[in-house]
Structure formats: structure tokens, C-alpha cells
Design an enzyme around this catalytic site. Sequence first.
Site, PDB file in Angstrom:
ATOM      1  N   ALA A  20      62.603   9.006  51.302  1.00  0.00           N
ATOM      2  CA  ALA A  20      62.609  10.430  51.648  1.00  0.00           C
ATOM      3  C   ALA A  20      61.717  10.755  52.839  1.00  0.00           C
ATOM      4  CB  ALA A  20      62.177  11.248  50.444  1.00  0.00           C
ATOM      5  N   THR A  24      61.910  13.873  55.972  1.00  0.00           N
ATOM      6  CA  THR A  24      61.127  15.111  55.867  1.00  0.00           C
ATOM      7  C   THR A  24      60.927  15.745  57.253  1.00  0.00           C
ATOM      8  OG1 THR A  24      59.172  13.702  55.753  1.00  0.00           O
ATOM      9  CG2 THR A  24      59.888  14.673  53.700  1.00  0.00           C
ATOM     10  N   PHE A  31      62.873  15.207  47.344  1.00  0.00           N
ATOM     11  CA  PHE A  31      63.244  15.699  46.013  1.00  0.00           C
ATOM     12  C   PHE A  31      62.232  15.311  44.944  1.00  0.00           C
ATOM     13  CE2 PHE A  31      68.126  16.342  46.290  1.00  0.00           C
ATOM     14  CZ  PHE A  31      67.946  17.080  47.437  1.00  0.00           C
ATOM     15  N   HIS A 115      71.678   5.033  46.949  1.00  0.00           N
ATOM     16  CA  HIS A 115      71.784   6.180  46.040  1.00  0.00           C
ATOM     17  C   HIS A 115      73.022   7.018  46.350  1.00  0.00           C
ATOM     18  CE1 HIS A 115      67.197   6.115  44.930  1.00  0.00           C
ATOM     19  NE2 HIS A 115      67.867   5.112  44.428  1.00  0.00           N
ATOM     20  N   SER A 188      58.733   5.498  52.041  1.00  0.00           N
ATOM     21  CA  SER A 188      58.994   5.360  50.611  1.00  0.00           C
ATOM     22  C   SER A 188      57.721   4.884  49.936  1.00  0.00           C
ATOM     23  CB  SER A 188      60.117   4.343  50.352  1.00  0.00           C
ATOM     24  OG  SER A 188      60.212   4.063  48.961  1.00  0.00           O
ATOM     25  N   ASN A 213      54.065   4.526  55.955  1.00  0.00           N
ATOM     26  CA  ASN A 213      54.196   5.601  54.970  1.00  0.00           C
ATOM     27  C   ASN A 213      52.941   6.463  54.968  1.00  0.00           C
ATOM     28  OD1 ASN A 213      55.842   6.747  52.802  1.00  0.00           O
ATOM     29  ND2 ASN A 213      54.140   6.190  51.454  1.00  0.00           N
TER      30      ASN A 213
END
Length: 244
Positions: A20, A24, A31, A115, A188, A213
Site C-alpha cells: 500500500a 499512498t 486500507f 490480491h 509494505s 518503507n
Amino acid sequence: MSRLAELVRDRQPCVVLTGAGVSTESGVPDFRSPTGLWAQFDPLEYGSIDAFRRDPEKVWRFYAPRFAMLTEAEPNDAHLALARLERAGLVRAVVTQNIDLLHSRAGSREVVEVHGSIRTSTCPWCRRSYELAHVLGLLEEAPAPACSECEAILKPDVVFFGELLPAGAIERAFALAREAQLLLVVGSALEVHPVAGLPLETLDAGGAVAIVNLGPTALDSRAELRVEASAGETLRAVADELDA
Ligand SMILES: [Zn+2]
């Protein structure tokens, strides 16, 4: 960042795993973050396959504005840099947990969506598949899109809680992770299984893992390199440095 560029250049093939945090910067909310969507809406009510079977219209009332938001989002520097690196032969594939299609829209060709994605929706009865543009059209007419053959409410081809991941995509992701000399994890926290197991697959096969990250991840201690910075800025710098 020069160290990361060196790793990408020297440790080929490089496979990228994105979460995600890559999207962003395109305004797509994470989520699963503490302030994210699933903190505000109970996933058992809106995001699970049982909820969908129980009341698909209710689930679509939740999803419809999000579909619209995702189609309005634009790829950011992170997506664009990964596409540049792929064109330069420095990234073999992008494995993503994101459903937003932003890697493909940025120009990445080898994208494994573990996903699922919003690209298509499928009729649960007759299995007919509908493209996103068609589904968005249906959503302008009705709160939930229905199959034109049998009138059943379509299910978006994203993985709901309680559903298995698409087997073909997961197999391909694990094969890529085993082949990778470098698995580059971007955006992630490596908390969602089985995707979180991909870096272990690379390490077990003798490859290295690098992580970009904001915030700690489950595999920081085993990473060759850990960059605490935004995905867009970091990957753009790497692509620039490698003349991709
Ligand atoms: Zn149907």
C-alpha cells in the site's frame, strides 16, 4: 540510495514486491493502516466474502465510491520509476498487493496482482467477466452492478477477506521470488501472509532482500539494505542513477 542502485544493478534479476505504501503518494489510502479504511469500516461487514454473499448491495455501496476514487488516482514517481527500471531491463517483474492498477497504468508490463484488482468483475452465477469501464457505467445507473445475462450482482475480482488468493498469481509470485537475486520490497510492512513469505523464499534460495518503507517491517533484521524514505523519491533517485 546509491547503495540501493548498486544492488539493483549488481544483483540481477531483481523482482519488486509492492504494498500500500507505493500508492499512498497517489492519494490511495492504506486500507489496513491504523487510520485506514478497515479501521473505520468493519471488514467483516464490508470486505469479507461472507458479507458479500449475505448482502452484495451493501458491500457495493461501500465499494462504489472507492472504485471511482481508484480510477481517478494517477501513478506517482514510484510507479513510474519501476516501469522505467523494467524497460531498462533492471526489474524483471512487480508483484503487488495493490488492487489499484497503478503499476500497469504507469507502464509496467510484468505485474503479478496477488490480491486481484479492480480491472474486472465477475458474475458469481454464470462467471461472465466484465471490464472496469463497463462496471463503472453500471454503477452510474444502479447502486450495484448486475450481470446482463442472469441479473446476479457482480463480484469485483479483488480478494476479499476469507477468500483464497488467486492460485496462478501466487505461484508465479513465489517462482519469481525464488529466481530473484534481489527482492526489493517497497511500501509494505510485510504483515500480510502469504505475501510476507516471499522475501523468505528469496533468502532461502540465496538471494538478497532490500526494503524501502516508512516504518519497520517484519524482515528488517534480514535485509541487506533498509531505506527509511518515501517510495517515490527513493525509486526515482535509483532510476536516475541507473540511467533507466
Ligand atoms: Zn451472470
